[in-house]
Design a protein around this motif. Structure first.
Motif, short mmCIF file in Angstrom:
data_model
loop_
_atom_site.label_atom_id
_atom_site.label_comp_id
_atom_site.label_asym_id
_atom_site.label_seq_id
_atom_site.Cartn_x
_atom_site.Cartn_y
_atom_site.Cartn_z
N ALA A 1 94.66 34.94 34.24
CA ALA A 1 94.55 33.80 34.12
C ALA A 1 95.66 32.88 33.31
CB ALA A 1 93.13 33.16 33.87
N ASP A 2 96.08 33.67 32.10
CA ASP A 2 96.84 33.24 31.29
C ASP A 2 98.33 33.25 31.59
OD1 ASP A 2 94.99 32.34 29.20
OD2 ASP A 2 95.42 34.00 27.92
N LEU A 3 98.72 34.39 32.73
CA LEU A 3 99.89 34.47 33.22
C LEU A 3 99.97 33.18 34.22
CD1 LEU A 3 99.94 38.35 33.81
CD2 LEU A 3 101.30 37.24 32.19
N LEU A 4 99.02 33.26 34.90
CA LEU A 4 99.15 32.01 35.84
C LEU A 4 99.36 30.65 35.22
CD1 LEU A 4 99.15 30.57 38.69
CD2 LEU A 4 96.56 30.80 38.53
N LYS A 5 98.67 30.46 34.18
CA LYS A 5 98.72 29.18 33.29
C LYS A 5 100.28 29.09 33.02
CE LYS A 5 93.92 28.93 31.50
NZ LYS A 5 93.23 29.06 30.39
N GLN A 6 100.80 30.02 32.44
CA GLN A 6 102.14 29.92 31.96
C GLN A 6 103.12 29.65 33.29
OE1 GLN A 6 103.23 29.97 28.81
NE2 GLN A 6 104.89 29.11 29.78
N ALA A 7 102.89 30.16 34.42
CA ALA A 7 103.70 29.73 35.48
C ALA A 7 103.71 28.35 35.76
CB ALA A 7 103.38 30.90 36.54
N ILE A 8 102.33 27.91 35.79
CA ILE A 8 102.15 26.63 36.06
C ILE A 8 103.11 25.72 35.29
CG2 ILE A 8 100.33 24.79 36.21
CD1 ILE A 8 98.34 27.04 37.38
N LEU A 9 102.82 26.01 33.91
CA LEU A 9 103.62 25.15 32.81
C LEU A 9 105.11 25.24 32.94
CD1 LEU A 9 101.22 26.05 29.83
CD2 LEU A 9 101.47 23.72 30.94
N ASP A 10 105.42 26.52 33.28
CA ASP A 10 106.82 26.59 33.77
C ASP A 10 107.35 25.75 34.85
OD1 ASP A 10 107.04 28.55 31.59
OD2 ASP A 10 107.20 30.19 32.77
N ALA A 11 106.62 25.68 35.93
CA ALA A 11 106.97 24.84 37.07
C ALA A 11 106.95 23.40 36.53
CB ALA A 11 105.85 25.04 38.14
N LYS A 12 105.86 22.91 35.75
CA LYS A 12 106.03 21.60 35.61
C LYS A 12 107.18 21.43 34.49
CE LYS A 12 103.76 18.68 31.68
NZ LYS A 12 102.50 18.61 30.72
N GLN A 13 107.66 22.13 33.55
CA GLN A 13 108.71 22.00 32.96
C GLN A 13 109.94 21.64 33.68
OE1 GLN A 13 108.78 21.85 29.43
NE2 GLN A 13 111.05 21.51 29.63
N ARG A 14 109.97 22.61 34.89
CA ARG A 14 111.40 22.34 35.79
C ARG A 14 111.16 21.03 36.61
NH1 ARG A 14 110.17 23.77 40.93
NH2 ARG A 14 108.49 25.31 41.16
N GLY A 15 109.89 20.42 36.49
CA GLY A 15 109.86 18.87 37.33
C GLY A 15 108.90 18.90 38.27
N ALA A 16 108.22 20.01 38.65
CA ALA A 16 107.26 20.09 39.82
C ALA A 16 106.18 19.19 39.66
CB ALA A 16 106.93 21.75 40.13
N ALA A 17 105.65 18.52 40.70
CA ALA A 17 104.47 17.82 40.65
C ALA A 17 103.36 18.66 41.03
CB ALA A 17 104.12 16.77 41.64
N ILE A 18 102.11 19.09 40.02
CA ILE A 18 101.09 20.04 40.56
C ILE A 18 99.96 19.54 40.34
CG2 ILE A 18 100.37 22.26 39.56
CD1 ILE A 18 103.04 22.34 37.94
N ILE A 19 99.09 19.97 41.43
CA ILE A 19 97.63 19.40 41.61
C ILE A 19 96.79 20.96 41.98
CG2 ILE A 19 98.22 19.06 43.99
CD1 ILE A 19 95.87 16.82 43.68
N PHE A 20 95.72 20.89 41.05
CA PHE A 20 95.15 22.22 41.41
C PHE A 20 93.41 21.76 41.17
CE2 PHE A 20 95.52 22.86 36.70
CZ PHE A 20 94.09 23.21 36.62
N SER A 21 92.65 22.46 41.96
CA SER A 21 91.15 22.43 41.77
C SER A 21 90.77 23.48 40.96
CB SER A 21 90.43 22.29 43.08
OG SER A 21 90.55 23.45 43.90
N SER A 22 89.60 23.19 40.31
CA SER A 22 88.90 24.35 39.43
C SER A 22 87.57 23.98 39.26
CB SER A 22 89.90 24.64 38.23
OG SER A 22 89.05 25.62 37.49
N HIS A 23 86.76 24.90 39.08
CA HIS A 23 85.51 24.80 38.65
C HIS A 23 85.28 24.98 37.22
CE1 HIS A 23 84.07 24.88 42.95
NE2 HIS A 23 83.58 23.62 42.66
N ASP A 24 86.32 25.69 36.60
CA ASP A 24 86.38 25.85 35.08
C ASP A 24 86.99 24.70 34.36
OD1 ASP A 24 86.85 27.01 32.62
OD2 ASP A 24 87.20 28.97 33.44
#
Length: 299
Positions: free
Chosen positions: A164-187
């Motif tokens: 999960a931490d690996l995925l979080k870092q990938a999401i943060l990296d995508a944010k850093q390059r300017g991507a718009a990100i939307i995700f659903s989660s129950h956590d």
């Protein structure tokens, strides 16, 4: 920027979405939360043009085009991989659907497998991988073409804390390059950890939205954590304290009738002296979710 404006969707007698509006800016991570059936997947499917809807969805002020959809990365909640293909074949195939040349994709696969710690070789067949590694391959398929808009439906489901931490870092990296990100989660801990903003759906309606801090602040700073030599009974007698829960030898959680009583409690408990802990906070997202997302939902 992704803009959702007054979208509505009905399935027969069920109003799955009712006047839902929100924006997701470039370089922003937004959490879409709500109980099962609240309308999250229907929102995603509307953005992806999987179904018809009333209202308007635009990307950078214009209706989404075929070229725009090539710039979207989508991870569905229902995980599915063609198990008889190799890792390379699967990733190349899905990237080609997004118009990324095979030679470009092949040049990225080894680095992405290392990034997500996939146990296996690019030539291994999908059905030879563990369930967790199959899920990581699907995440690579979602991200390898460097999408400008990323939609992740329950991306952390089934992942252990390390992955999960690996995925979080990938999401943060995508944010850093300017991507718009939307995700659903129950956590809610995942939402609280990395989201800039959130939208809560209930029965197809947006009942909360804003930055994570603003949403929490709406509910008042009525949780007080302190470490003190005072007894539980003494703390319970303080004006404005509704309940006291002991969480350790000297640590307590106080529920306050109103956030404004905090300074007076601070003065009484400290009496001008040092105190190890005095932290007045709003409810956590998890607590807000439990009280605000309830009800009978349909999607």
């Amino acid at each position: 920027m992704l803009s959702i404006a007054h979208i509505q969707k009905r399935f027969g007698t069920v109003q799955a979405l009712n006047d839902v509006s929100f924006d997701v800016h470039d370089g922003e991570i937004m959490g879409l939360i709500g109980q099962n059936g609240a309308g999250k997947s229907t929102t995603f499917h509307s953005i992806l043009n999987f179904l018809s809807f009333d209202g308007q969805i635009t990307w950078n002020g214009q209706p989404l085009t075929a070229d725009d959809y090539d710039q979207i990365g989508y991870l569905p909640e229902e995980r599915s991989l063609m198990s008889k293909l190799t890792i390379t074949q699967k990733i190349v195939y899905l990237a080609r659907l997004k118009n990324q040349p095979a030679r470009v994709t092949k040049g990225k696969i080894a680095a992405w497998m290392k990034r997500f710690a996939v146990k296996g070789q690019p030539t291994d067949k999908i059905d030879k991988l563990s369930k967790g590694n199959q899920q990581k391959v699907q995440l690579i398929c979602t991200l390898i073409h460097d999408p400008k808009l990323i939609i992740l439906d329950e991306p952390f489901s089934g992942l252990d804390p390390v992955n999960a931490d690996l995925l979080k870092q990938a999401i943060l990296d995508a944010k850093q390059r300017g991507a718009a990100i939307i995700f659903s989660s129950h956590d809610m801990s995942n939402v609280e950890a990395i989201c800039d903003s959130l939208v809560m759906l209930r029965n197809g309606e947006a009942v909360l939205k804003g930055t994570v801090e603003d949403v929490r602040a709406q509910f008042g700073r009525t949780r007080l954590f302190l470490t003190t030599d005072w007894s539980q009974a003494q703390l319970a007698d303080l004006p404005g304290v509704t309940t006291v829960t002991q969480q350790g030898a000297r640590r307590f959680r106080l529920e306050l009738a109103d956030a404004s009583v905090g300074p007076a409690i601070f003065d009484q408990v400290t009496a001008g002296h040092y105190i190890e802990e005095f932290s007045q906070q709003p409810p956590t997202l998890d607590e807000i979710f439990r009280t605000e997302a309830g009800g009978v939902n349909h999607e």
